[in-house]
Write a protein that holds these residues in place. Structure first.
Motif, mmCIF file in Angstrom:
data_model
loop_
_atom_site.group_PDB
_atom_site.id
_atom_site.type_symbol
_atom_site.label_atom_id
_atom_site.label_comp_id
_atom_site.label_asym_id
_atom_site.label_seq_id
_atom_site.Cartn_x
_atom_site.Cartn_y
_atom_site.Cartn_z
ATOM 1 N N LEU A 1 -2.155 7.780 1.142
ATOM 2 C CA LEU A 1 -3.530 7.513 0.712
ATOM 3 C C LEU A 1 -3.819 6.030 0.686
ATOM 4 N N ALA A 2 -2.872 5.296 0.108
ATOM 5 C CA ALA A 2 -3.073 3.858 -0.036
ATOM 6 C C ALA A 2 -3.190 3.201 1.332
ATOM 7 N N ILE A 3 -2.353 3.639 2.259
ATOM 8 C CA ILE A 3 -2.406 3.038 3.600
ATOM 9 C C ILE A 3 -3.755 3.323 4.245
ATOM 10 N N LYS A 4 -4.168 4.569 4.110
ATOM 11 C CA LYS A 4 -5.444 4.930 4.738
ATOM 12 C C LYS A 4 -6.579 4.083 4.183
ATOM 13 N N GLU A 5 -6.524 3.910 2.875
ATOM 14 C CA GLU A 5 -7.586 3.142 2.255
ATOM 15 C C GLU A 5 -7.534 1.681 2.705
ATOM 16 N N ALA A 6 -6.324 1.144 2.704
ATOM 17 C CA ALA A 6 -6.183 -0.265 3.059
ATOM 18 C C ALA A 6 -6.551 -0.506 4.517
ATOM 19 N N ALA A 7 -6.374 0.535 5.342
ATOM 20 C CA ALA A 7 -6.659 0.361 6.763
ATOM 21 C C ALA A 7 -8.141 0.105 7.006
ATOM 22 N N SER A 8 -8.947 0.547 6.046
ATOM 23 C CA SER A 8 -10.373 0.260 6.241
ATOM 24 C C SER A 8 -10.864 -0.781 5.239
ATOM 25 N N ASP A 9 -9.936 -1.496 4.688
ATOM 26 C CA ASP A 9 -10.309 -2.581 3.775
ATOM 27 C C ASP A 9 -11.088 -3.639 4.537
ATOM 28 N N MET A 10 -11.912 -4.381 3.793
ATOM 29 C CA MET A 10 -12.693 -5.387 4.504
ATOM 30 C C MET A 10 -11.911 -6.674 4.735
ATOM 31 N N SER A 11 -10.844 -6.841 3.997
ATOM 32 C CA SER A 11 -10.038 -8.042 4.224
ATOM 33 C C SER A 11 -9.021 -7.796 5.337
ATOM 34 N N PRO A 12 -9.025 -8.635 6.351
ATOM 35 C CA PRO A 12 -8.055 -8.441 7.432
ATOM 36 C C PRO A 12 -6.626 -8.582 6.927
ATOM 37 N N TYR A 13 -6.427 -9.356 5.889
ATOM 38 C CA TYR A 13 -5.075 -9.533 5.377
ATOM 39 C C TYR A 13 -4.548 -8.231 4.799
ATOM 40 N N VAL A 14 -5.429 -7.503 4.103
ATOM 41 C CA VAL A 14 -5.017 -6.215 3.547
ATOM 42 C C VAL A 14 -4.750 -5.230 4.680
ATOM 43 N N ARG A 15 -5.586 -5.289 5.710
ATOM 44 C CA ARG A 15 -5.372 -4.379 6.848
ATOM 45 C C ARG A 15 -4.039 -4.669 7.529
ATOM 46 N N LYS A 16 -3.720 -5.959 7.575
ATOM 47 C CA LYS A 16 -2.430 -6.339 8.152
ATOM 48 C C LYS A 16 -1.293 -5.726 7.331
ATOM 49 N N THR A 17 -1.430 -5.817 6.014
ATOM 50 C CA THR A 17 -0.408 -5.235 5.158
ATOM 51 C C THR A 17 -0.315 -3.731 5.371
ATOM 52 N N ALA A 18 -1.448 -3.113 5.588
ATOM 53 C CA ALA A 18 -1.448 -1.671 5.853
ATOM 54 C C ALA A 18 -0.638 -1.391 7.112
ATOM 55 N N ALA A 19 -0.844 -2.214 8.131
ATOM 56 C CA ALA A 19 -0.098 -2.022 9.369
ATOM 57 C C ALA A 19 1.391 -2.184 9.126
ATOM 58 N N HIS A 20 1.735 -3.135 8.277
ATOM 59 C CA HIS A 20 3.147 -3.318 7.963
ATOM 60 C C HIS A 20 3.724 -2.113 7.235
ATOM 61 N N ALA A 21 2.882 -1.470 6.442
ATOM 62 C CA ALA A 21 3.372 -0.361 5.627
ATOM 63 C C ALA A 21 3.636 0.892 6.459
ATOM 64 N N ILE A 22 3.000 0.966 7.624
ATOM 65 C CA ILE A 22 3.122 2.195 8.425
ATOM 66 C C ILE A 22 4.572 2.504 8.817
ATOM 67 N N PRO A 23 5.290 1.548 9.398
ATOM 68 C CA PRO A 23 6.676 1.869 9.740
ATOM 69 C C PRO A 23 7.525 2.200 8.525
ATOM 70 N N LYS A 24 7.187 1.621 7.393
ATOM 71 C CA LYS A 24 7.962 1.913 6.184
ATOM 72 C C LYS A 24 7.805 3.380 5.812
ATOM 73 N N LEU A 25 6.562 3.827 5.831
ATOM 74 C CA LEU A 25 6.317 5.217 5.470
ATOM 75 C C LEU A 25 6.949 6.132 6.507
ATOM 76 N N TYR A 26 6.876 5.717 7.753
ATOM 77 C CA TYR A 26 7.417 6.547 8.829
ATOM 78 C C TYR A 26 8.919 6.721 8.663
ATOM 79 N N SER A 27 9.603 5.639 8.276
ATOM 80 C CA SER A 27 11.049 5.770 8.126
ATOM 81 C C SER A 27 11.392 6.607 6.902
ATOM 82 N N LEU A 28 10.467 6.676 5.972
ATOM 83 C CA LEU A 28 10.685 7.469 4.763
ATOM 84 C C LEU A 28 10.455 8.951 5.049
ATOM 85 N N ASP A 29 9.437 9.233 5.814
ATOM 86 C CA ASP A 29 9.092 10.629 6.071
ATOM 87 C C ASP A 29 8.443 10.723 7.452
#
Lengths: 1038, 409
Positions: A116-144
């Motif tokens: 949920l958090a990633i999805k939300e951050a992916a449409s955040d208006m701050s590009p920095y937050v969106r970047k963090t969302a992108a970073h979080a994707i592989p983390k979640l993927y390796s988890l599940d």
């Protein structure tokens, strides 16, 4: 480790001083089961809306953790409260770090929250937050990894992001999660190419290597037309060398010459990638330079690969680890493309201070680079190396000399002599290595070297290195006929010392004995039997086996084995000389620069570099929506693109088209016009934005201020991106039309031309004055006014310089007849206005002339004869077409300066035998080129052009002509104007400049929903204005 | 991407480890130690070592191995470049990058590493951004600087010393390196000049700087700091950039090979071993050649003597010399060269009795420095600032240094 920050967050965020609560907890000495109960009410407390209750619960949990109790089932509830709260924090930095903390918790239970958090951050208006969302994707993927599908959706969304900050991170996520989903890239391909130069270095590396793979699946091989040459590799090889030596200037010549043989047109997108990555060779990061180098090696036409050599040589001055990796890659490249590195030969000379591993790699490269011409210098270098104290290196040098000798016949004798001299070296290792190499060399031409073999035979007394002894024995055995007197004597000596020898030497003694027995049994029979008897009782079973086997073969027994009759054939069969090859040969099937290439083994997760496709996949998948003003692009062009290989009776033939198009794309990449420096300006804009962002990170400014600033920045960014991305400029500048966008999408896609070609139309018009853009001075960015800045941003669209691209869209006028088939005695000539700036002179209208020969004899020497032109009008003739075979068609481009009038240009079209009088009369709409301006500028300019310069006409739009799309299309078909963004929904604005005088032409159409409309044209050229109004009204009311 | 990082000192102790994904056991470093043993010398340890489940990529700097552990395919230069960036960052933060300093600042080190990588992918690697997130330890830094002096931090620390403090200023240091191989007879085998322009910028606001050269054509191959606008360079040969704060390397260049390289020093040498004699003669003289009237300073001559040399008894005309009988390394710190009285080093070598004479004469490595001269002839024309109103101090210095300067004997 990973969970630690989360707990830290708990404490710091909500619990406050946790320790004092210790005593409060009644469960401290209690029973376990009570804990469970407690958990329930804790959960309830955490789920309430009251902060005080939550806080209380948190405190108790912290106390529990402090005592080492298991509180993991409360974890999601805690996280939800802590992280989720922060994820909605107004400060972008806090939002980003909350997401980072959340995504670093590697507990499966947290997956849904994380998602949920990633999805939300992916449409955040701050590009920095969106970047963090992108970073979080592989983390979640390796988890599940079950979340893959959902994550791909997020990736797809983020891929569409237009900020440089996000691009690198999301491509990294793409590579980790779904590298096989190449289809996600299509729509973003051009954007990624254009953003690339502004992405941070790490992102660049990832994007470039991904795009390399992408390009391999989507484009045709640029070297395919060289396959003709490849049949004679020697020739092709030197050919390419020469081209490179001549430098970039010859690139054009080379690539134009080649397609003539076989039609190959480089996909403009392919060219775009090559062009946009080239500046990155100047990056300070070795990783980026290497990434670009491998991209060029794998994707560029042979003639262009040379540009990477200089950059790679530069990396050799970096740290030794960098050198190590670069040299590995250079070694592989230098086998295939020797000419590329030959000018830099001296950069690979070895210093005594280099680490051994670097020395050996440099040696490898030097050996690969050695050729007939430079071999004397290379050998002289090698001579100094042989005296080095580093013995491993000396051994490698001797091997290298051996390889030079096999590859270059001319120096074989010199090398051999040199090696023989080394045999008297005091260092045994050197001697041994020389023997081994000499053995290989002698195998190539044993007959002439009896002397050397004799010399070697003498060495058996002194040399102790087993490998060398074995080599000598093998040589003597193999060529015993050349040394008939010495061979038996050597065997005698060896028989004496047999028991003391190493195993490999013993085996060779047996071989020698066997061979001598077969050729000279009289002298050696007894010796052989002695040796075989010794071997029979050897400790090593291999030697015993060999002895038994040999004896059965060579000594004739009563049973008379069938094999022994063939013994001579078995032992003395002519053996092919070994080929001394580089160990780097064929390593290039691994993607260069990759770990797998370095190790020469497939590393986990290595993505195979696909082979070029036989047929190019549909290039239109990369098309994105176009802004209105490019609507003029029409179907004709698409059609042509789709069938470049067969020629229609009417249409143009493939080969000529390719011959035309290639030099254009070439020069597009090579020539530097000021339009490029213009885009430099805009990159400065984005630079400063990045810095702002960085500053923003640290400053804890007020929410409103920051968000406001952010929004402003975003807006600016969008405008900036207009430089490469059509759709972005569409969104950024023209929000009013976006509603109708969706319905148009399908059509625009079909009509879309590659960006290179539509961008080319802009430069002459977008520059404020009509001086040729190549001499346009660019003022420093900081002193330009904002309005000028936007102007310059428009300029950046002209990133590719003035060149007519492939046959581009005829204008609204469509194809006009210049000479009828009958009148021209079989020669039919049509013309279209391409609406591209004419490369020679920006004041000229570029006209594409299509010739087709429907007679049955070739038409020769087509050219323009002495034109009779009205004052002011001038013509740039097309180059003479030598011959047009029957049934063939061709196209030529000529430029006409109509001097802002609709007077016809009359000229003669001459063939060898005939002359035809023809004339071209331009529609008024073709005498101008689009200009980009903002709404305010438009109004300002309009204000200056009133009174006599304003022409107004009322009209009624027919029903079929009321949608935005149709109106815009109709106007742009009639006149080559650019659309100007406009706030009001019923108003359309277009702007352009006349080609010769550069006078502004502004067109406003005010359409009421009822159909009544008013058309206004402002231009100081009243004649043009009047005619334009007439034409537009006609087009709109039809 | 990057899984873990181990810092290993020269005696083979892992003194710091950091994991970005799951924890990788220390035992993975055993493979590294094995390779280290095989390589005998630190610089010969292969930068990439494959192990059954991981790949170890390492760089060796400041006598520390930085070993990164990765599990899947990644461009090796990506990791190596990153590791070098880590070292540069430490150096920037702590003044020196050494084991005791890292141990003393372990908290900052961890913070910095955490910020530099996220899940193994580089996040913030520019030192000016990092410094805004994590403050460098200031007091300690000054202490370190005063104790160790400026000599350790090689490039950056040369700058601020001559820039006015407490004033808005921008300075650039153009530094040329000469790489050369001179052969026995004194003729040049290969010589090339490369250089860098290091900048130190202390300006407020958003200054937009433009730096132009008198002779930009000299520059054959360049690489830029990311702040430089490439298109501007392509079209006008002007460096236009919005500088980050503090020290950074603006430009690295290579001077085109057509230009003949002026070699500022010559070495006269007479090194002879005789067979069947336990004494060898050794004599070297260093003198200025093409120096454009400038003094050559900081001359250091080093030479790796052959194994057969047991000891050397030498007398220098100036400076000090040392000979390490274990590593056989001769080092002579000459200092300034006085053209009137050329420095020389003479004496004898005692050789291993009975051993035959070495095959190779030793190579002589030279270090030197020439102030206020860029041997390439590169000249900065002007430095202009746009975008801000104030008038900053502007300065440019030139320097020439020996890069890899070798004389074969």
């Amino acid at each position: 480790m990973s969970a630690a920050p989360a707990y830290g967050e708990d404490k710091g965020g909500s619990a406050g001083p946790g320790e004092p609560e210790y005593g409060h907890d009644p469960a401290s000495g209690g029973i376990f089961s009570s804990d469970y109960k407690r958990h329930d009410d804790l959960k309830e407390m955490l789920d309430t809306n009251k902060d005080s209750l939550k806080l209380e619960a948190m405190k108790r949990i912290v106390a529990m953790i402090a005592r080492g109790k298991n509180a993991s089932d409360l974890f999601p509830a805690v996280v939800k409260n802590v992280a989720c709260k922060n994820i909605e924090d107004p400060n972008q930095l806090i939002r980003a770090s909350a997401l980072r903390v959340l995504s670093s918790i590697r507990v499966p239970i947290i997956v849904p929250i994380m998602m949920l958090a990633i999805k939300e951050a992916a449409s955040d208006m701050s590009p920095y937050v969106r970047k963090t969302a992108a970073h979080a994707i592989p983390k979640l993927y390796s988890l599940d990894s079950d979340q893959k599908d959902q994550l791909i959706e997020v990736i797809e969304k983020l891929l569409a992001d237009k900020t440089t900050l996000v691009a690198g991170s999301v491509v990294m996520a793409f590579e980790e999660v779904c590298p096989e989903r190449i289809d996600l890239i299509h729509k973003n391909y051009r954007k990624l190419c254009n953003l690339l130069i502004d992405v941070e270095e790490w992102g660049q590396v990832v994007i470039i290597s991904m795009l390399t793979r992408y390009a391999r699946t989507q484009f045709l091989s640029p070297t395919q037309n060289e396959s003709l040459l490849e049949e004679n590799p020697e020739k092709a090889f030197y050919g390419s060398e020469e081209d490179e030596a001549k430098g970039p200037g010859s690139e054009e010549a080379a690539t134009t010459a080649l397609p003539a043989r076989k039609p190959y047109v480089m996909d403009p997108d392919h060219r775009l990638l090559l062009r946009n990555t080239k500046p990155l060779l100047q990056s300070r990061s070795a990783a980026v330079v290497m990434a670009v180098a491998q991209l060029y090696f794998h994707l560029a036409p042979k003639a262009e690969v040379g540009v990477i050599a200089k950059a790679l040589v530069r990396l050799l001055r970096s740290h030794s680890e960098v050198q190590y990796v670069v040299l590995q890659n250079v070694a592989t490249m230098s086998i295939k493309r020797r000419g590329m590195f030959e000018p830099y030969l001296k950069s690979f000379y070895i210093r005594s201070t280099d680490p051994t591993q670097i020395k050996i790699l440099k040696l490898e490269v030097l050996t690969n680079l050695a050729s007939e011409t430079n071999i004397p210098t290379v050998l002289r270098e090698f001579q100094t190396y042989i005296r080095s104290m580093d013995k491993d290196f000396v051994a490698a040098t001797i091997q290298a000399i051996g390889r030079c000798a096999t590859n270059i016949g001319r120096v074989r004798d010199t090398c051999l002599n040199g090696l023989v001299q080394l045999l008297s070296n005091r260092d045994e290792l050197v001697v041994a290595e020389s023997v081994v190499v000499i053995k290989k060399l002698l195998q190539m031409q044993p007959a002439q070297h009896g002397e050397i073999i004799k010399h070697l035979a003498k060495l058996t007394d002194s040399i102790q290195v087993p490998m060398a002894r074995a080599s000598i024995l093998w040589l003597i055995g193999e060529y015993c006929e050349h040394v008939p007197k010495i061979a038996p004597d050597v065997l005698r000596k060896m028989a004496k010392s047999f028991t003391a020898e190493e195993d490999i030497v013993k085996l060779q003694v047996i071989n020698l004995a066997a061979k001598l027995y077969l050729t000279n049994s009289k002298q050696t029979k007894l010796l052989t039997q002695y040796v075989l008897s010794l071997a029979k009782y050897d400790q090593n079973y291999d030697i015993r086996d060999r002895a038994r086997f040999t004896r059965q073969l060579i000594v004739p027994s009563e049973q008379g084995g069938a094999l022994s009759r063939h013994a001579k054939k078995l032992f003395l069969a002519p053996k092919p000389a070994p080929v001394l090859e580089s160990s780097f040969k064929d390593r290039d099937h691994f993607q260069l620069g990759s770990l797998s290439h370095l190790l020469n083994a497939k590393a986990t997760g290595y993505q195979e570099l696909p082979d070029w496709p036989e047929e190019a996949p549909d290039p239109s998948v990369r098309n994105v929506e176009v802004p209105e003003w490019t609507k003029c692009s029409n179907r004709e062009k698409r059609k042509e693109k789709e069938k470049p290989f067969y020629s229609d009776s009417e249409g143009e033939s493939g080969p000529t088209e390719s011959a035309d198009s290639d030099p254009e794309s070439e020069s597009a990449s090579d020539s530097k016009s000021s339009s490029e420096s213009g885009s430099g300006e805009s990159s400065s804009e984005s630079d400063s934005e990045d810095q702002e962002e960085e500053k923003g990170r640290s400053s804890e400014s007020e929410q409103s201020e920051e968000e406001g600033g952010k929004r402003k920045m975003k807006k600016r960014k969008k405008v900036t991106e207009a430089q490469g991305d059509a759709s972005s400029s569409d969104e950024g500048s023209d929000s009013s039309s976006s509603s109708s966008e969706s319905e148009r999408t399908s059509e625009t896609e079909e009509e879309q031309v590659e960006p290179a070609s539509w961008r080319k139309k802009t430069p002459s018009s977008s520059t404020p004055t009509v001086t040729p853009p190549s001499v346009q001075p660019v003022s420093p960015p900081t002193i330009v006014s904002t309005s000028l800045a936007t102007d310059l941003e428009g300029l950046t669209l002209t990133d590719s310089p003035l060149v007519p691209s492939l046959l581009s869209p005829g204008s609204g006028a469509g194809r006009q007849e210049l000479l009828h088939r009958v009148a021209g005695e079989g020669l039919a000539v049509d013309y279209t206005f391409s609406r591209q700036p004419f490369s020679g002179d920006p004041h000229m209208v570029s006209v594409h002339i299509h010739f087709s020969n429907s007679s049955d004899t070739p038409i020769k020497g087509l050219h323009v004869g002495t034109p009779k032109l009205p004052a002011g009008i001038s013509i740039q003739e097309f180059p003479e077409i030598e011959s047009l075979a029957p049934g063939e068609s061709t196209t030529a481009v000529m430029g006409i300066n109509f001097c802002d009038s609709t007077q016809a240009a009359n000229f003669q079209l001459c063939t060898q035998t005939r002359q035809f009088y023809v004339s071209i009369q331009p529609p008024v709409g073709e005498l101008m080129a689009p200009v980009f301006m903002s709404e305010n500028e438009f109004k300002k300019e309009q204000g200056k052009l009133t009174g006599m310069s304003e022409i107004t006409e009322k009209l009624t739009l027919p029903d079929g002509c009321r949608s935005d799309h149709i109106v815009v299309q109709k106007v742009t078909t009639v006149a080559n104007l650019g659309r100007v963004p406009c706030g009001a929904s019923d108003e359309y604005r277009f702007a352009g400049r006349t080609l010769t005088s550069g006078s502004l032409v502004l067109l406003t159409l005010d359409a009421r929903p009822t159909g009544a409309a008013q058309l206004t044209v402002n231009s100081e050229k009243m004649v043009i204005g009047t005619m334009l109004v007439k034409d537009v009204v006609q087009a709109l009311t039809q | 991407m990057i899984h873990s990082l181990f810092l290993i000192n020269s005696s083979g102790d892992i003194f710091l480890e950091k994991h970005w994904k799951s924890v990788v056991s220390r035992s993975v470093c055993d493979y590294f130690f094995e390779a280290q043993e095989r390589a005998t010398e630190a610089e010969n340890v292969p930068p990439v070592i494959p192990t059954p489940h991981h790949y170890l990529l390492s760089v060796y700097r400041h006598k520390i191995f930085f070993v990164a552990v990765i599990q899947t395919e990644v461009p090796p230069l990506f990791v190596i470049e990153f590791l070098h960036r880590v070292v540069d960052t430490f150096q920037d933060y702590f003044g020196v990058c050494s084991e005791p300093v890292i141990k003393d600042n372990v908290v900052v080190v961890y913070e910095v590493l955490e910020e530099m990588l996220d899940n193994g992918f580089p996040l913030a690697t520019e030192s000016n951004i990092l410094k805004e997130l994590i403050k460098p330890p200031t007091i300690l830094r000054t202490v370190v600087n005063t104790i160790t002096g400026m000599e350790k931090g090689e490039t950056h620390r040369e700058l601020p010393s001559w820039l006015p403090t407490g004033q808005l200023s921008s300075g650039a240091l153009a530094k040329d390196w000469i790489d050369a191989i001179i052969d026995k007879s004194g003729s040049t085998i290969t010589a090339e000049i490369q250089g860098v322009i290091d900048a130190c910028v202390k300006l407020t606001g958003m200054p937009d700087l433009t730096l132009s050269f008198m002779n930009p054509r000299l520059l054959d191959d360049v690489s830029f700091h990311p702040c430089v606008r490439f298109k501007r360079w392509e079209s006008e040969r002007i460096l236009s950039f919005i500088p980050p704060d503090g020290n950074f390397r603006l430009l690295s260049y290579h001077v085109s090979a057509q230009n003949l390289v002026a070699i500022p020093v010559y070495v006269k040498h007479n090194i002879s071993f005789r067979d069947s004699s336990s004494l060898g003669r050794f004599e070297i003289t260093v003198g200025p050649k093409q120096t454009m009237g400038k003094t050559i300073e900081g001359v250091i001559v080093t030479s790796q003597m052959p194994k057969g040399v047991l000891n050397m008894s030498l007398t220098p005309s100036q400076g000090t010399h040392t000979f390490d009988p274990v590593t056989k390394m001769l080092s002579w710190d000459v200092g300034k060269i006085n053209p009137q009285k050329l420095p020389s080093l003479k004496g004898t070598m005692s050789l291993q009795a009975g051993a035959s004479k070495p095959d190779e004469n030793p190579t002589i490595n030279l270090q030197f420095k020439i102030q206020q001269l860029a041997i390439s002839g590169l000249k900065v024309n002007r430095l202009d600032m746009y975008g801000e109103k104030y008038k900053p101090f502007k300065g440019i210095k030139y320097m020439t240094k020996a890069g890899k300067f070798q004389v074969r004997t």
